[in-house]
Write a protein that holds these residues in place. Structure first.
Motif, PDB file in Angstrom:
ATOM      1  N   LEU A  29       1.850   1.446  -4.927  1.00  0.00           N
ATOM      2  CA  LEU A  29       2.065   2.268  -3.739  1.00  0.00           C
ATOM      3  C   LEU A  29       1.620   1.456  -2.531  1.00  0.00           C
ATOM      4  O   LEU A  29       0.495   0.950  -2.507  1.00  0.00           O
ATOM      5  CB  LEU A  29       1.242   3.557  -3.831  1.00  0.00           C
ATOM      6  CG  LEU A  29       1.241   4.471  -2.612  1.00  0.00           C
ATOM      7  CD1 LEU A  29       2.634   4.995  -2.334  1.00  0.00           C
ATOM      8  CD2 LEU A  29       0.285   5.619  -2.828  1.00  0.00           C
ATOM      9  N   VAL A  30       2.515   1.267  -1.556  1.00  0.00           N
ATOM     10  CA  VAL A  30       2.211   0.506  -0.350  1.00  0.00           C
ATOM     11  C   VAL A  30       2.534   1.369   0.863  1.00  0.00           C
ATOM     12  O   VAL A  30       3.632   1.896   0.962  1.00  0.00           O
ATOM     13  CB  VAL A  30       3.023  -0.804  -0.289  1.00  0.00           C
ATOM     14  CG1 VAL A  30       2.683  -1.592   0.967  1.00  0.00           C
ATOM     15  CG2 VAL A  30       2.795  -1.645  -1.524  1.00  0.00           C
ATOM     16  N   ILE A  31       1.543   1.506   1.764  1.00  0.00           N
ATOM     17  CA  ILE A  31       1.700   2.351   2.947  1.00  0.00           C
ATOM     18  C   ILE A  31       1.164   1.610   4.173  1.00  0.00           C
ATOM     19  O   ILE A  31       0.051   1.083   4.128  1.00  0.00           O
ATOM     20  CB  ILE A  31       0.915   3.676   2.792  1.00  0.00           C
ATOM     21  CG1 ILE A  31       1.408   4.452   1.579  1.00  0.00           C
ATOM     22  CG2 ILE A  31       1.031   4.528   4.043  1.00  0.00           C
ATOM     23  CD1 ILE A  31       0.606   5.701   1.287  1.00  0.00           C
ATOM     24  N   PRO A  32       1.942   1.587   5.270  1.00  0.00           N
ATOM     25  CA  PRO A  32       1.414   0.969   6.493  1.00  0.00           C
ATOM     26  C   PRO A  32       0.299   1.827   7.087  1.00  0.00           C
ATOM     27  O   PRO A  32       0.295   3.047   6.942  1.00  0.00           O
ATOM     28  CB  PRO A  32       2.616   0.917   7.424  1.00  0.00           C
ATOM     29  CG  PRO A  32       3.564   1.937   6.901  1.00  0.00           C
ATOM     30  CD  PRO A  32       3.291   2.070   5.439  1.00  0.00           C
ATOM     31  N   THR A  33      -0.659   1.181   7.739  1.00  0.00           N
ATOM     32  CA  THR A  33      -1.725   1.909   8.422  1.00  0.00           C
ATOM     33  C   THR A  33      -1.307   2.115   9.872  1.00  0.00           C
ATOM     34  O   THR A  33      -0.174   1.815  10.247  1.00  0.00           O
ATOM     35  CB  THR A  33      -3.055   1.127   8.359  1.00  0.00           C
ATOM     36  OG1 THR A  33      -2.915  -0.086   9.110  1.00  0.00           O
ATOM     37  CG2 THR A  33      -3.450   0.804   6.926  1.00  0.00           C
ATOM     38  N   SER A  34      -2.213   2.599  10.699  1.00  0.00           N
ATOM     39  CA  SER A  34      -1.900   2.784  12.115  1.00  0.00           C
ATOM     40  C   SER A  34      -1.672   1.443  12.814  1.00  0.00           C
ATOM     41  O   SER A  34      -1.050   1.380  13.860  1.00  0.00           O
ATOM     42  CB  SER A  34      -3.019   3.556  12.812  1.00  0.00           C
ATOM     43  OG  SER A  34      -4.238   2.858  12.689  1.00  0.00           O
ATOM     44  N   ASN A  35      -2.162   0.360  12.219  1.00  0.00           N
ATOM     45  CA  ASN A  35      -1.917  -0.996  12.708  1.00  0.00           C
ATOM     46  C   ASN A  35      -0.781  -1.580  11.870  1.00  0.00           C
ATOM     47  O   ASN A  35      -0.940  -1.792  10.667  1.00  0.00           O
ATOM     48  CB  ASN A  35      -3.185  -1.841  12.576  1.00  0.00           C
ATOM     49  CG  ASN A  35      -3.002  -3.269  13.027  1.00  0.00           C
ATOM     50  OD1 ASN A  35      -1.890  -3.727  13.264  1.00  0.00           O
ATOM     51  ND2 ASN A  35      -4.102  -3.989  13.128  1.00  0.00           N
ATOM     52  N   VAL A  36       0.355  -1.836  12.486  1.00  0.00           N
ATOM     53  CA  VAL A  36       1.532  -2.296  11.747  1.00  0.00           C
ATOM     54  C   VAL A  36       1.300  -3.619  11.015  1.00  0.00           C
ATOM     55  O   VAL A  36       2.020  -3.930  10.068  1.00  0.00           O
ATOM     56  CB  VAL A  36       2.760  -2.393  12.684  1.00  0.00           C
ATOM     57  CG1 VAL A  36       2.633  -3.555  13.651  1.00  0.00           C
ATOM     58  CG2 VAL A  36       4.042  -2.482  11.897  1.00  0.00           C
ATOM     59  N   LEU A  37       0.278  -4.363  11.390  1.00  0.00           N
ATOM     60  CA  LEU A  37      -0.009  -5.642  10.743  1.00  0.00           C
ATOM     61  C   LEU A  37      -0.912  -5.505   9.517  1.00  0.00           C
ATOM     62  O   LEU A  37      -1.167  -6.486   8.823  1.00  0.00           O
ATOM     63  CB  LEU A  37      -0.653  -6.605  11.752  1.00  0.00           C
ATOM     64  CG  LEU A  37       0.222  -6.998  12.946  1.00  0.00           C
ATOM     65  CD1 LEU A  37      -0.556  -7.870  13.922  1.00  0.00           C
ATOM     66  CD2 LEU A  37       1.493  -7.688  12.484  1.00  0.00           C
ATOM     67  N   VAL A  38      -1.383  -4.295   9.236  1.00  0.00           N
ATOM     68  CA  VAL A  38      -2.258  -4.058   8.077  1.00  0.00           C
ATOM     69  C   VAL A  38      -1.658  -2.924   7.235  1.00  0.00           C
ATOM     70  O   VAL A  38      -1.388  -1.838   7.744  1.00  0.00           O
ATOM     71  CB  VAL A  38      -3.692  -3.679   8.519  1.00  0.00           C
ATOM     72  CG1 VAL A  38      -4.565  -3.420   7.305  1.00  0.00           C
ATOM     73  CG2 VAL A  38      -4.286  -4.772   9.396  1.00  0.00           C
ATOM     74  N   TRP A  39      -1.441  -3.200   5.985  1.00  0.00           N
ATOM     75  CA  TRP A  39      -0.888  -2.210   5.052  1.00  0.00           C
ATOM     76  C   TRP A  39      -1.886  -1.977   3.920  1.00  0.00           C
ATOM     77  O   TRP A  39      -2.615  -2.877   3.517  1.00  0.00           O
ATOM     78  CB  TRP A  39       0.429  -2.703   4.466  1.00  0.00           C
ATOM     79  CG  TRP A  39       1.552  -2.757   5.466  1.00  0.00           C
ATOM     80  CD1 TRP A  39       1.514  -3.304   6.722  1.00  0.00           C
ATOM     81  CD2 TRP A  39       2.861  -2.262   5.292  1.00  0.00           C
ATOM     82  NE1 TRP A  39       2.736  -3.171   7.323  1.00  0.00           N
ATOM     83  CE2 TRP A  39       3.586  -2.536   6.466  1.00  0.00           C
ATOM     84  CE3 TRP A  39       3.506  -1.612   4.252  1.00  0.00           C
ATOM     85  CZ2 TRP A  39       4.908  -2.174   6.626  1.00  0.00           C
ATOM     86  CZ3 TRP A  39       4.833  -1.261   4.404  1.00  0.00           C
ATOM     87  CH2 TRP A  39       5.523  -1.533   5.586  1.00  0.00           C
ATOM     88  N   SER A  40      -1.913  -0.757   3.401  1.00  0.00           N
ATOM     89  CA  SER A  40      -2.757  -0.408   2.258  1.00  0.00           C
ATOM     90  C   SER A  40      -1.900  -0.390   1.005  1.00  0.00           C
ATOM     91  O   SER A  40      -0.752   0.055   1.036  1.00  0.00           O
ATOM     92  CB  SER A  40      -3.396   0.961   2.456  1.00  0.00           C
ATOM     93  OG  SER A  40      -4.299   0.915   3.521  1.00  0.00           O
ATOM     94  N   CYS A  41      -2.483  -0.844  -0.082  1.00  0.00           N
ATOM     95  CA  CYS A  41      -1.750  -0.923  -1.340  1.00  0.00           C
ATOM     96  C   CYS A  41      -2.660  -0.446  -2.478  1.00  0.00           C
ATOM     97  O   CYS A  41      -3.846  -0.738  -2.493  1.00  0.00           O
ATOM     98  CB  CYS A  41      -1.326  -2.370  -1.578  1.00  0.00           C
ATOM     99  SG  CYS A  41      -0.563  -2.681  -3.174  1.00  0.00           S
ATOM    100  N   VAL A  42      -2.081   0.284  -3.415  1.00  0.00           N
ATOM    101  CA  VAL A  42      -2.787   0.677  -4.628  1.00  0.00           C
ATOM    102  C   VAL A  42      -1.917   0.264  -5.812  1.00  0.00           C
ATOM    103  O   VAL A  42      -0.719   0.546  -5.838  1.00  0.00           O
ATOM    104  CB  VAL A  42      -3.060   2.196  -4.687  1.00  0.00           C
ATOM    105  CG1 VAL A  42      -3.820   2.548  -5.956  1.00  0.00           C
ATOM    106  CG2 VAL A  42      -3.817   2.668  -3.462  1.00  0.00           C
TER     107      VAL A  42
END
Length: 83
Positions: free
Chosen positions: A17-30
């Motif tokens: 699962l990959v989701i962008p954060t409020s900063n488009v240059l940082v994404w969260s992944c599980v």
């Protein structure tokens, strides 16, 4: 599709699962591991894109404390140069 609608879906059955954060240059992944030594594990990562993207290197950091030969134990950074 926003993050609230993503949370309602059974995306974890896909394995990643990959989701962008409020900063488009940082994404969260599980990553949900289904088998092997880390089977049934759930591991969180941060994917950081350089401001010069697509130039420059993307950095991936493990937010989950894990011992793996490709993950720097001190910084959590994934190092694919050793492969």
């Amino acid at each position: 599709m926003n993050s609230k609608s993503l949370q309602k879906e059974e995306l974890h059955s896909q394995g990643i699962l990959v989701i962008p954060t409020s900063n488009v240059l940082v994404w969260s992944c599980v990553v949900f591991v289904k088998g092997g030594y880390y089977g049934k594990g759930k591991f969180k990562f941060s994917i950081q894109f350089p401001k010069t993207y697509p130039l420059g290197n993307i950095k991936v950091y493990s937010a989950t404390k894990i011992y793996h030969p490709l993950i720097n134990i001190e910084t959590g950074e994934l190092d694919l140069k050793v492969v």
